[in-house]
Scaffold this active site. Structure first.
Site, PDB file in Angstrom:
ATOM      1  N   TYR A  12      -8.348  -1.081  10.876  1.00 50.54           N
ATOM      2  CA  TYR A  12      -8.393  -0.040  11.912  1.00 50.54           C
ATOM      3  C   TYR A  12      -9.123  -0.516  13.155  1.00 50.54           C
ATOM      4  O   TYR A  12     -10.140  -1.218  13.066  1.00 50.54           O
ATOM      5  CB  TYR A  12      -9.145   1.198  11.397  1.00 50.54           C
ATOM      6  CG  TYR A  12      -8.376   1.946  10.357  1.00 50.54           C
ATOM      7  CD1 TYR A  12      -7.397   2.858  10.724  1.00 50.54           C
ATOM      8  CD2 TYR A  12      -8.612   1.739   9.000  1.00 50.54           C
ATOM      9  CE1 TYR A  12      -6.669   3.552   9.763  1.00 50.54           C
ATOM     10  CE2 TYR A  12      -7.891   2.427   8.036  1.00 50.54           C
ATOM     11  CZ  TYR A  12      -6.919   3.327   8.433  1.00 50.54           C
ATOM     12  OH  TYR A  12      -6.197   4.001   7.481  1.00 50.54           O
ATOM     13  N   ASP A  60     -12.304  11.311   3.281  1.00 53.63           N
ATOM     14  CA  ASP A  60     -11.817  12.673   3.526  1.00 53.63           C
ATOM     15  C   ASP A  60     -11.583  13.417   2.220  1.00 53.63           C
ATOM     16  O   ASP A  60     -11.838  14.616   2.128  1.00 53.63           O
ATOM     17  CB  ASP A  60     -10.510  12.632   4.341  1.00 53.63           C
ATOM     18  CG  ASP A  60     -10.785  12.519   5.820  1.00 53.63           C
ATOM     19  OD1 ASP A  60     -11.207  13.517   6.428  1.00 53.63           O
ATOM     20  OD2 ASP A  60     -10.592  11.418   6.384  1.00 53.63           O
ATOM     21  N   ASP A  79       3.785 -10.647 -25.030  1.00 55.04           N
ATOM     22  CA  ASP A  79       5.115 -10.064 -25.176  1.00 55.04           C
ATOM     23  C   ASP A  79       5.574  -9.553 -23.808  1.00 55.04           C
ATOM     24  O   ASP A  79       4.999  -9.942 -22.792  1.00 55.04           O
ATOM     25  CB  ASP A  79       5.145  -8.986 -26.276  1.00 55.04           C
ATOM     26  CG  ASP A  79       4.284  -7.790 -25.938  1.00 55.04           C
ATOM     27  OD1 ASP A  79       3.576  -7.844 -24.908  1.00 55.04           O
ATOM     28  OD2 ASP A  79       4.310  -6.800 -26.679  1.00 55.04           O
TER      29      ASP A  79
HETATM   30  N1  COA Z   1     -11.586  -4.183  15.272  1.00 53.96           N
HETATM   31  C1  COA Z   1     -11.742  -5.174  16.173  1.00 53.96           C
HETATM   32  N2  COA Z   1     -12.930  -5.669  16.539  1.00 53.96           N
HETATM   33  C2  COA Z   1     -14.009  -5.129  15.943  1.00 53.96           C
HETATM   34  C3  COA Z   1     -13.928  -4.107  15.008  1.00 53.96           C
HETATM   35  C4  COA Z   1     -12.641  -3.613  14.661  1.00 53.96           C
HETATM   36  N3  COA Z   1     -12.454  -2.636  13.776  1.00 53.96           N
HETATM   37  N4  COA Z   1     -15.150  -3.785  14.584  1.00 53.96           N
HETATM   38  C5  COA Z   1     -16.002  -4.605  15.244  1.00 53.96           C
HETATM   39  N5  COA Z   1     -15.323  -5.421  16.072  1.00 53.96           N
HETATM   40  C6  COA Z   1     -15.838  -6.464  16.938  1.00 53.96           C
HETATM   41  C7  COA Z   1     -16.911  -5.926  17.884  1.00 53.96           C
HETATM   42  O1  COA Z   1     -16.339  -5.435  19.064  1.00 53.96           O
HETATM   43  C8  COA Z   1     -17.774  -7.153  18.098  1.00 53.96           C
HETATM   44  O2  COA Z   1     -17.135  -7.970  19.048  1.00 53.96           O
HETATM   45  P1  COA Z   1     -17.954  -8.603  20.294  1.00 53.96           P
HETATM   46  O3  COA Z   1     -19.039  -9.419  19.676  1.00 53.96           O
HETATM   47  O4  COA Z   1     -16.934  -9.393  21.037  1.00 53.96           O
HETATM   48  O5  COA Z   1     -18.438  -7.410  21.067  1.00 53.96           O
HETATM   49  C9  COA Z   1     -17.698  -7.879  16.771  1.00 53.96           C
HETATM   50  O6  COA Z   1     -16.487  -7.433  16.143  1.00 53.96           O
HETATM   51  C10 COA Z   1     -18.866  -7.585  15.851  1.00 53.96           C
HETATM   52  O7  COA Z   1     -18.967  -6.206  15.696  1.00 53.96           O
HETATM   53  P2  COA Z   1     -20.343  -5.486  15.334  1.00 53.96           P
HETATM   54  O8  COA Z   1     -21.279  -5.623  16.487  1.00 53.96           O
HETATM   55  O9  COA Z   1     -20.797  -5.980  14.017  1.00 53.96           O
HETATM   56  O10 COA Z   1     -19.908  -3.990  15.133  1.00 53.96           O
HETATM   57  P3  COA Z   1     -19.846  -2.816  16.240  1.00 53.96           P
HETATM   58  O11 COA Z   1     -21.191  -2.178  16.290  1.00 53.96           O
HETATM   59  O12 COA Z   1     -19.246  -3.307  17.510  1.00 53.96           O
HETATM   60  O13 COA Z   1     -18.826  -1.830  15.555  1.00 53.96           O
HETATM   61  C11 COA Z   1     -18.004  -0.155  14.078  1.00 53.96           C
HETATM   62  C12 COA Z   1     -19.078  -1.230  14.298  1.00 53.96           C
HETATM   63  C13 COA Z   1     -18.108   0.413  12.681  1.00 53.96           C
HETATM   64  C14 COA Z   1     -18.176   0.937  15.115  1.00 53.96           C
HETATM   65  C15 COA Z   1     -16.634  -0.863  14.274  1.00 53.96           C
HETATM   66  O14 COA Z   1     -16.516  -1.843  13.281  1.00 53.96           O
HETATM   67  C16 COA Z   1     -15.424   0.040  14.278  1.00 53.96           C
HETATM   68  O15 COA Z   1     -15.165   0.726  15.259  1.00 53.96           O
HETATM   69  N6  COA Z   1     -14.626   0.036  13.186  1.00 53.96           N
HETATM   70  C17 COA Z   1     -13.431   0.830  13.094  1.00 53.96           C
HETATM   71  C18 COA Z   1     -13.763   2.286  12.898  1.00 53.96           C
HETATM   72  C19 COA Z   1     -12.554   3.122  12.717  1.00 53.96           C
HETATM   73  O16 COA Z   1     -11.490   2.830  13.266  1.00 53.96           O
HETATM   74  N7  COA Z   1     -12.649   4.198  11.904  1.00 53.96           N
HETATM   75  C20 COA Z   1     -11.555   5.042  11.624  1.00 53.96           C
HETATM   76  C21 COA Z   1     -10.721   4.559  10.469  1.00 53.96           C
HETATM   77  S1  COA Z   1     -11.551   4.623   8.928  1.00 53.96           S
HETATM   78 MG    MG Z   2      -9.159  10.079   6.951  1.00 50.52          MG
END
Ligand code: COA
Ligand code: MG
Length: 284
Positions: A9, A151, A265
């Site tokens: 995601y 959820d 089997d």
């Molecule tokens: N997709 C792409 N890139 C991602 C990512 C994701 N899901 N999650 C983190 N990254 C990137 C960050 O932008 C960061 O890149 P940068 O160093 O170039 O800025 C790198 O990976 C490291 O990320 P990190 O700093 O450890 O995490 P964060 O604080 O930026 O993000 C979350 C943490 C949880 C907010 C993030 O992982 C996220 O948004 N995940 C998806 C959430 C989601 O879609 N939820 C709904 C479905 S369950």
């Molecule tokens: Mg959901």
């Protein structure tokens, strides 16, 4: 059907993360319009996703868009915004009724080569899996079901525990219905992305239950999930050995035989065939 091991995601409102996700090698990049996007950012996210699909090269990753649920009233506008940019698949969250699946299929009927995937993540959705799966026989585009653990637990009023026993029945039920109807099953998110041991444990459980892939939310989760959902060299060697022995014993009319003190089997042979299929090795 294409392989969907790491199902990653990305919030649709975050262009930087979308650009990043495109180069990570996840089997699927799921551009999210639903719960990963704040209420006030939904319109902007639609535009960002529509443009990203046209302009960003996602390499071999499948380009999936998660639209908002029918209950939100946003599904139609989401589809109108993103379908012209030709995503590979649409993921519908909070699927609860067969009628919703039929309605979605109707709404995308003009789109060639568009796959559908759906998340079942409420008590009602779990109860209705039978009618939903029967409807899938008319909706050939539906390729997989996704288990929405967080959820589901919230909808049940249950307490989320590290062991996950509160959701074991639903997690098993979903993978069983998917198997019965020839659909892929994609397992729960591991929200704790900073502890690799938790991820490995939960991914292994899902793979052992029969899931074919797993939802991930952070780039760090992609490689471990791909590794765990791909049979190891040892498993492949053992599966090949079983099939060779089955052939040898089959020639002398034996359906059951022994390897290393264990009875082999038909079901054991079938599992060996599945291991090779998951490893992408064709069985004659
Ligand atoms: N997709 C792409 N890139 C991602 C990512 C994701 N899901 N999650 C983190 N990254 C990137 C960050 O932008 C960061 O890149 P940068 O160093 O170039 O800025 C790198 O990976 C490291 O990320 P990190 O700093 O450890 O995490 P964060 O604080 O930026 O993000 C979350 C943490 C949880 C907010 C993030 O992982 C996220 O948004 N995940 C998806 C959430 C989601 O879609 N939820 C709904 C479905 S369950
Ligand atoms: Mg959901």
């Amino acid at each position: 059907m294409r392989s969907r091991k790491a199902f990653m995601y990305v919030p649709g409102s975050d262009l930087h993360k979308i650009e990043k996700a495109a180069g990570i090698g996840a089997d699927c990049v799921v551009l999210d319009l639903e719960d990963g996007v704040a209420e006030g950012k939904k319109d902007e996210a639609r535009q960002i996703i529509a443009q990203a699909l046209l302009e960003i090269d996602f390499g071999p990753s499948e380009r999936v868009v998660r639209v908002n649920s029918f209950a939100s009233g946003r599904t139609v506008a989401d589809l109108q915004a993103v379908l012209p940019s030709k995503p590979d698949a649409i993921l519908l969250p909070k699927l609860e009724h067969d009628t919703q699946l039929l309605k979605l299929a109707d709404m995308v009927s003009m789109q060639e080569d568009l796959a559908l995937l759906a998340i079942v993540e409420s008590a009602l959705g779990m109860v209705n899996l039978g009618t939903i799966c029967r409807a899938s026989e008319k909706v050939h585009r539906l390729q997989g079901l996704v288990f929405g653990a967080e959820d589901f637990v919230a909808d049940m009023g249950a307490t989320r525990t590290p062991e996950g026993t509160e959701m074991l029945f639903a997690r098993s039920r979903l993978v069983m219905y998917a198997a019965a109807y020839g659909l892929q099953a994609i397992d729960m998110v591991t929200v704790n992305y900073s502890d690799p041991e938790v991820l490995d444990r939960e991914a292994l459980q899902g793979a052992q239950m029969g899931y074919s892939g797993k939802q991930v939310i952070h780039p760090l989760q992609v490689a471990p999930v791909q590794r765990i959902f791909t049979p190891s060299e040892k498993e492949i060697a053992a599966a090949k050995h079983i099939l060779e022995e089955a052939k040898r014993f089959g020639k002398v009319g034996k359906g059951a035989f022994t390897i290393d003190g264990q009875m082999v089997d038909r079901p054991v042979i079938k599992r060996a065939e599945t291991v090779l299929a998951r490893a992408g090795i064709s069985v004659e």
